[in-house]
Design a protein around this motif. Structure first.
Motif, PDB file in Angstrom:
ATOM      1  N   TYR A  24       0.769  -1.093   0.066  1.00  0.00           N
ATOM      2  CA  TYR A  24      -0.007  -0.125   0.025  1.00  0.00           C
ATOM      3  C   TYR A  24       0.771   1.439  -0.103  1.00  0.00           C
ATOM      4  CZ  TYR A  24      -3.263   3.371   1.294  1.00  0.00           C
ATOM      5  OH  TYR A  24      -4.157   4.562   1.389  1.00  0.00           O
ATOM      6  N   GLN A  25       1.936   1.347   0.800  1.00  0.00           N
ATOM      7  CA  GLN A  25       2.792   2.567   0.855  1.00  0.00           C
ATOM      8  C   GLN A  25       3.371   2.871  -0.411  1.00  0.00           C
ATOM      9  OE1 GLN A  25       2.650   4.703   3.094  1.00  0.00           O
ATOM     10  NE2 GLN A  25       1.439   3.628   4.712  1.00  0.00           N
ATOM     11  N   THR A  26       4.031   1.852  -0.905  1.00  0.00           N
ATOM     12  CA  THR A  26       4.516   2.102  -2.192  1.00  0.00           C
ATOM     13  C   THR A  26       3.702   2.287  -3.391  1.00  0.00           C
ATOM     14  OG1 THR A  26       6.200   0.139  -1.740  1.00  0.00           O
ATOM     15  CG2 THR A  26       6.129   0.713  -4.053  1.00  0.00           C
ATOM     16  N   LYS A  27       2.442   1.761  -3.395  1.00  0.00           N
ATOM     17  CA  LYS A  27       1.467   2.356  -4.330  1.00  0.00           C
ATOM     18  C   LYS A  27       1.132   3.729  -4.171  1.00  0.00           C
ATOM     19  CE  LYS A  27      -1.253  -1.388  -3.976  1.00  0.00           C
ATOM     20  NZ  LYS A  27      -2.557  -2.176  -3.865  1.00  0.00           N
ATOM     21  N   ARG A  28       0.790   4.184  -2.931  1.00  0.00           N
ATOM     22  CA  ARG A  28       0.556   5.544  -2.505  1.00  0.00           C
ATOM     23  C   ARG A  28       1.845   6.353  -2.850  1.00  0.00           C
ATOM     24  NH1 ARG A  28      -2.278   7.389   2.982  1.00  0.00           N
ATOM     25  NH2 ARG A  28      -1.955   9.633   2.600  1.00  0.00           N
ATOM     26  N   LEU A  29       2.982   6.037  -2.921  1.00  0.00           N
ATOM     27  CA  LEU A  29       4.080   6.917  -3.024  1.00  0.00           C
ATOM     28  C   LEU A  29       4.137   7.191  -4.650  1.00  0.00           C
ATOM     29  CD1 LEU A  29       6.687   8.656  -2.205  1.00  0.00           C
ATOM     30  CD2 LEU A  29       7.866   6.453  -2.440  1.00  0.00           C
ATOM     31  N   LEU A  30       4.043   5.867  -5.334  1.00  0.00           N
ATOM     32  CA  LEU A  30       4.112   6.088  -6.714  1.00  0.00           C
ATOM     33  C   LEU A  30       2.924   6.830  -7.428  1.00  0.00           C
ATOM     34  CD1 LEU A  30       5.494   2.455  -7.484  1.00  0.00           C
ATOM     35  CD2 LEU A  30       6.814   4.732  -7.538  1.00  0.00           C
ATOM     36  N   LEU A  31       1.908   6.419  -6.921  1.00  0.00           N
ATOM     37  CA  LEU A  31       0.712   7.378  -7.535  1.00  0.00           C
ATOM     38  C   LEU A  31       0.650   8.925  -7.013  1.00  0.00           C
ATOM     39  CD1 LEU A  31      -2.284   4.908  -6.787  1.00  0.00           C
ATOM     40  CD2 LEU A  31      -1.202   5.778  -9.044  1.00  0.00           C
ATOM     41  N   SER A  32       1.197   9.137  -5.949  1.00  0.00           N
ATOM     42  CA  SER A  32       1.358  10.712  -5.676  1.00  0.00           C
ATOM     43  C   SER A  32       2.466  11.398  -6.315  1.00  0.00           C
ATOM     44  CB  SER A  32       1.839  10.640  -3.847  1.00  0.00           C
ATOM     45  OG  SER A  32       0.611  10.172  -3.305  1.00  0.00           O
ATOM     46  N   PHE A  33       3.552  10.632  -6.674  1.00  0.00           N
ATOM     47  CA  PHE A  33       4.626  11.200  -7.549  1.00  0.00           C
ATOM     48  C   PHE A  33       3.683  11.372  -8.943  1.00  0.00           C
ATOM     49  CE2 PHE A  33       8.283  10.629 -10.355  1.00  0.00           C
ATOM     50  CZ  PHE A  33       8.835  11.863  -9.862  1.00  0.00           C
ATOM     51  N   TYR A  34       3.418  10.421  -9.476  1.00  0.00           N
ATOM     52  CA  TYR A  34       2.833  10.590 -10.690  1.00  0.00           C
ATOM     53  C   TYR A  34       1.882  11.743 -10.845  1.00  0.00           C
ATOM     54  CZ  TYR A  34      -0.117   9.527 -14.960  1.00  0.00           C
ATOM     55  OH  TYR A  34      -0.892   9.663 -16.049  1.00  0.00           O
ATOM     56  N   LEU A  35       0.833  11.749 -10.065  1.00  0.00           N
ATOM     57  CA  LEU A  35      -0.216  12.985  -9.885  1.00  0.00           C
ATOM     58  C   LEU A  35       0.431  14.170  -9.591  1.00  0.00           C
ATOM     59  CD1 LEU A  35      -3.018  11.297  -7.993  1.00  0.00           C
ATOM     60  CD2 LEU A  35      -2.705  11.792 -10.295  1.00  0.00           C
ATOM     61  N   LEU A  36       1.725  14.294  -8.753  1.00  0.00           N
ATOM     62  CA  LEU A  36       2.200  15.660  -8.647  1.00  0.00           C
ATOM     63  C   LEU A  36       2.835  16.000  -9.831  1.00  0.00           C
ATOM     64  CD1 LEU A  36       3.443  17.781  -6.679  1.00  0.00           C
ATOM     65  CD2 LEU A  36       5.484  16.307  -6.609  1.00  0.00           C
ATOM     66  N   ILE A  37       3.491  15.038 -10.809  1.00  0.00           N
ATOM     67  CA  ILE A  37       4.077  15.448 -12.136  1.00  0.00           C
ATOM     68  C   ILE A  37       2.867  16.206 -13.010  1.00  0.00           C
ATOM     69  CG2 ILE A  37       5.294  14.546 -14.351  1.00  0.00           C
ATOM     70  CD1 ILE A  37       6.804  12.828 -12.309  1.00  0.00           C
ATOM     71  N   CYS A  38       1.827  15.264 -13.069  1.00  0.00           N
ATOM     72  CA  CYS A  38       0.718  15.410 -13.737  1.00  0.00           C
ATOM     73  C   CYS A  38       0.229  17.044 -13.612  1.00  0.00           C
ATOM     74  CB  CYS A  38      -0.419  14.536 -13.744  1.00  0.00           C
ATOM     75  SG  CYS A  38       0.119  13.096 -14.487  1.00  0.00           S
ATOM     76  N   MET A  39      -0.047  17.279 -12.268  1.00  0.00           N
ATOM     77  CA  MET A  39      -0.494  18.613 -11.835  1.00  0.00           C
ATOM     78  C   MET A  39       0.515  19.659 -12.363  1.00  0.00           C
ATOM     79  SD  MET A  39      -3.284  18.095 -10.790  1.00  0.00           S
ATOM     80  CE  MET A  39      -3.916  19.519  -9.915  1.00  0.00           C
ATOM     81  N   LEU A  40       1.891  19.411 -12.275  1.00  0.00           N
ATOM     82  CA  LEU A  40       2.933  20.421 -12.667  1.00  0.00           C
ATOM     83  C   LEU A  40       2.801  20.469 -14.190  1.00  0.00           C
ATOM     84  CD1 LEU A  40       5.321  22.062 -12.215  1.00  0.00           C
ATOM     85  CD2 LEU A  40       6.560  20.008 -12.815  1.00  0.00           C
ATOM     86  N   CYS A  41       2.485  19.479 -14.939  1.00  0.00           N
ATOM     87  CA  CYS A  41       2.117  19.715 -16.412  1.00  0.00           C
ATOM     88  C   CYS A  41       0.727  20.509 -16.607  1.00  0.00           C
ATOM     89  CB  CYS A  41       1.822  18.317 -17.001  1.00  0.00           C
ATOM     90  SG  CYS A  41       3.326  17.282 -16.971  1.00  0.00           S
ATOM     91  N   LEU A  42      -0.222  20.201 -15.912  1.00  0.00           N
ATOM     92  CA  LEU A  42      -1.635  21.144 -15.931  1.00  0.00           C
ATOM     93  C   LEU A  42      -1.251  22.687 -15.773  1.00  0.00           C
ATOM     94  CD1 LEU A  42      -4.595  21.177 -16.253  1.00  0.00           C
ATOM     95  CD2 LEU A  42      -4.778  20.612 -13.864  1.00  0.00           C
ATOM     96  N   TYR A  43      -0.486  22.817 -14.959  1.00  0.00           N
ATOM     97  CA  TYR A  43      -0.106  24.135 -14.639  1.00  0.00           C
ATOM     98  C   TYR A  43       0.470  24.816 -15.542  1.00  0.00           C
ATOM     99  CZ  TYR A  43       2.290  28.336 -12.377  1.00  0.00           C
ATOM    100  OH  TYR A  43       2.675  29.657 -12.141  1.00  0.00           O
ATOM    101  N   GLN A  44       1.684  24.276 -16.047  1.00  0.00           N
ATOM    102  CA  GLN A  44       2.218  24.502 -17.133  1.00  0.00           C
ATOM    103  C   GLN A  44       1.548  24.807 -18.357  1.00  0.00           C
ATOM    104  OE1 GLN A  44       5.698  25.655 -17.458  1.00  0.00           O
ATOM    105  NE2 GLN A  44       5.616  25.452 -15.391  1.00  0.00           N
ATOM    106  N   ALA A  45       0.463  23.922 -18.704  1.00  0.00           N
ATOM    107  CA  ALA A  45      -0.286  23.891 -19.785  1.00  0.00           C
ATOM    108  C   ALA A  45      -1.405  25.229 -19.717  1.00  0.00           C
ATOM    109  CB  ALA A  45      -1.239  22.853 -19.995  1.00  0.00           C
TER     110      ALA A  45
END
Length: 122
Positions: A99-120
């Motif tokens: 669970y912790q690894t899944k949560r970390l990986l999904l959080s990292f992915y969503l953080l990158i996605c939010m950064l991309c959204l901000y840039q767009a």
């Protein structure tokens, strides 16, 4: 035929196909994570809906603010597809992790996605 007419038609026709075909194609009963198929369907529709609205209303005469909104709406549809369309694959790929690894990986992915959204959007 105007170029925008062709753009509208080529973007609206996939919406009809997706809405009519995906309900029969997805194995709804076999999917144990209830939000994934819904996200998948919305992610399939998002770029087509955003682009159809953009091309349909881009010739308005209401000023730069409305045009910028339409363009951002189109970009948001593309971002939504790229972000949440991949979420199904990512969830499948990390399914066996704890669970912790899944949560970390999904959080990292969503953080990158939010950064991309901000840039767009800026």
């Amino acid at each position: 035929w105007h170029n925008e007419t062709i753009n509208i038609l080529t973007h609206a026709v996939p919406i009809v196909f997706i809405i009519s075909l995906i309900p029969q194609m997805l194995p709804w009963d076999a999917i144990t994570i209830p939000f994934l198929p819904v996200i998948h369907v919305v992610a399939c529709l998002a770029p087509w809906v955003g682009s159809t609205f953009y091309h349909l209303f881009m010739c308005h005469q209401m000023g730069q603010t409305v045009y910028a909104f339409l363009l951002k709406f189109d970009l948001f549809g593309i971002w939504f597809t790229q972000t949440l369309g991949a979420l199904v694959t990512i969830c499948s790929a990390i399914h066996c992790f704890d669970y912790q690894t899944k949560r970390l990986l999904l959080s990292f992915y969503l953080l990158i996605c939010m950064l991309c959204l901000y840039q767009a959007m800026t």
